[in-house]
Design a protein around this motif. Structure first.
Motif, PDB file in Angstrom:
ATOM      1  N   ASP A  49       1.163  -1.386  -0.231  1.00  0.00           N
ATOM      2  CA  ASP A  49       0.181   0.128  -0.423  1.00  0.00           C
ATOM      3  C   ASP A  49       0.707   1.175  -0.113  1.00  0.00           C
ATOM      4  OD1 ASP A  49      -2.406  -1.309   0.077  1.00  0.00           O
ATOM      5  OD2 ASP A  49      -2.692  -1.467   1.810  1.00  0.00           O
ATOM      6  N   GLY A  50       0.380   1.909  -0.918  1.00  0.00           N
ATOM      7  CA  GLY A  50       1.262   3.660  -0.573  1.00  0.00           C
ATOM      8  C   GLY A  50       2.506   3.337  -1.766  1.00  0.00           C
ATOM      9  N   VAL A  51       2.606   2.432  -2.872  1.00  0.00           N
ATOM     10  CA  VAL A  51       4.100   2.413  -3.790  1.00  0.00           C
ATOM     11  C   VAL A  51       3.807   1.783  -4.580  1.00  0.00           C
ATOM     12  CG1 VAL A  51       6.389   0.917  -3.462  1.00  0.00           C
ATOM     13  CG2 VAL A  51       5.300   1.335  -1.450  1.00  0.00           C
ATOM     14  N   VAL A  52       3.977   2.847  -5.499  1.00  0.00           N
ATOM     15  CA  VAL A  52       3.278   2.271  -7.166  1.00  0.00           C
ATOM     16  C   VAL A  52       5.310   2.286  -7.698  1.00  0.00           C
ATOM     17  CG1 VAL A  52       2.664   3.527  -9.265  1.00  0.00           C
ATOM     18  CG2 VAL A  52       1.960   4.105  -6.729  1.00  0.00           C
ATOM     19  N   ILE A  53       5.359   0.766  -8.471  1.00  0.00           N
ATOM     20  CA  ILE A  53       6.519   1.168  -9.167  1.00  0.00           C
ATOM     21  C   ILE A  53       6.047   1.561 -10.359  1.00  0.00           C
ATOM     22  CG2 ILE A  53       7.939  -1.029 -10.044  1.00  0.00           C
ATOM     23  CD1 ILE A  53       7.664  -0.448  -6.828  1.00  0.00           C
ATOM     24  N   GLY A  54       6.732   1.848 -11.043  1.00  0.00           N
ATOM     25  CA  GLY A  54       7.470   2.729 -12.762  1.00  0.00           C
ATOM     26  C   GLY A  54       7.596   1.388 -13.428  1.00  0.00           C
ATOM     27  N   LYS A  55       8.647   2.061 -14.419  1.00  0.00           N
ATOM     28  CA  LYS A  55       9.891   1.792 -15.678  1.00  0.00           C
ATOM     29  C   LYS A  55      10.392   3.220 -15.635  1.00  0.00           C
ATOM     30  CE  LYS A  55      10.346  -2.847 -15.597  1.00  0.00           C
ATOM     31  NZ  LYS A  55      10.720  -3.825 -16.543  1.00  0.00           N
ATOM     32  N   ASP A  56      11.461   3.720 -16.390  1.00  0.00           N
ATOM     33  CA  ASP A  56      12.003   4.447 -16.605  1.00  0.00           C
ATOM     34  C   ASP A  56      13.247   3.647 -17.227  1.00  0.00           C
ATOM     35  OD1 ASP A  56      12.543   6.891 -17.452  1.00  0.00           O
ATOM     36  OD2 ASP A  56      13.256   7.904 -14.964  1.00  0.00           O
ATOM     37  N   ASN A  57      13.572   3.998 -19.026  1.00  0.00           N
ATOM     38  CA  ASN A  57      14.317   3.147 -19.873  1.00  0.00           C
ATOM     39  C   ASN A  57      14.298   1.315 -19.430  1.00  0.00           C
ATOM     40  OD1 ASN A  57      14.276   5.688 -21.191  1.00  0.00           O
ATOM     41  ND2 ASN A  57      15.858   6.869 -19.859  1.00  0.00           N
ATOM     42  N   GLY A  58      13.734   0.995 -18.621  1.00  0.00           N
ATOM     43  CA  GLY A  58      14.097   0.126 -18.938  1.00  0.00           C
ATOM     44  C   GLY A  58      14.519  -0.841 -17.260  1.00  0.00           C
ATOM     45  N   LYS A  59      14.417  -0.029 -15.574  1.00  0.00           N
ATOM     46  CA  LYS A  59      14.661   0.082 -14.890  1.00  0.00           C
ATOM     47  C   LYS A  59      13.495   0.607 -13.823  1.00  0.00           C
ATOM     48  CE  LYS A  59      18.643   0.556 -13.430  1.00  0.00           C
ATOM     49  NZ  LYS A  59      20.130   1.668 -12.864  1.00  0.00           N
ATOM     50  N   PHE A  60      13.179  -0.478 -12.576  1.00  0.00           N
ATOM     51  CA  PHE A  60      12.684   0.433 -12.338  1.00  0.00           C
ATOM     52  C   PHE A  60      12.821   1.821 -11.329  1.00  0.00           C
ATOM     53  CE2 PHE A  60      12.653  -4.423 -12.062  1.00  0.00           C
ATOM     54  CZ  PHE A  60      10.778  -4.621 -12.480  1.00  0.00           C
ATOM     55  N   THR A  61      11.459   2.458 -11.051  1.00  0.00           N
ATOM     56  CA  THR A  61      11.342   3.495  -9.922  1.00  0.00           C
ATOM     57  C   THR A  61      10.094   3.119  -9.502  1.00  0.00           C
ATOM     58  OG1 THR A  61       9.193   4.391 -11.765  1.00  0.00           O
ATOM     59  CG2 THR A  61      11.755   4.876 -12.453  1.00  0.00           C
ATOM     60  N   ALA A  62      10.463   3.538  -8.073  1.00  0.00           N
ATOM     61  CA  ALA A  62       9.448   3.587  -7.036  1.00  0.00           C
ATOM     62  C   ALA A  62       8.607   5.544  -7.208  1.00  0.00           C
ATOM     63  CB  ALA A  62       9.539   3.423  -6.272  1.00  0.00           C
TER      64      ALA A  62
END
Length: 110
Positions: A49-62
């Motif tokens: 909860d409260g964490v959104v995982i994304g991708k930026d140029n193939g690397k994870f973002t949080a």
């Protein structure tokens, strides 16, 4: 014999959420979206909860959405979260995050 290890976004989000809860000054995590907010209202909360995982140029973002304790230095808490989350994700999951963003969405007395 060789194999591969795949860490899901859900597992990564749980690891990050659990880590953030350990930081002094964090009261809790805030719903990051409507679906998560409804789950919490219905009594279903989990570590991600409260964490959104994304991708930026193939690397994870949080992106972490936190509720800070009243009276703490929010910038200091945010730096502590960022440092600890990046360290834990690197050492426990073997992943370098491209970005870690902390959003203080509330303040609460403890």
């Amino acid at each position: 014999m060789s194999g591969s290890i795949h860490i899901t976004e859900a597992a990564l989000a749980s690891l990050i959420g659990l880590t953030a809860h350990e930081i002094p000054g964090v009261v809790g995590m805030a719903p990051a979206n409507l679906k998560e907010g409804l789950s919490r209202v219905l009594g279903r909360a989990n570590a991600s909860d409260g964490v959104v995982i994304g991708k930026d140029n193939g690397k994870f973002t949080a992106d972490l959405y936190i509720v800070a304790a009243y009276g703490v230095s929010i910038p200091t808490v945010a730096r502590n979260i960022t440092d600890r989350v990046e360290h834990v994700v690197r050492t426990q999951a073997g992943i370098e995050l491209a970005a870690t963003r902390v959003h203080a969405v509330g303040v609460q007395r403890v």
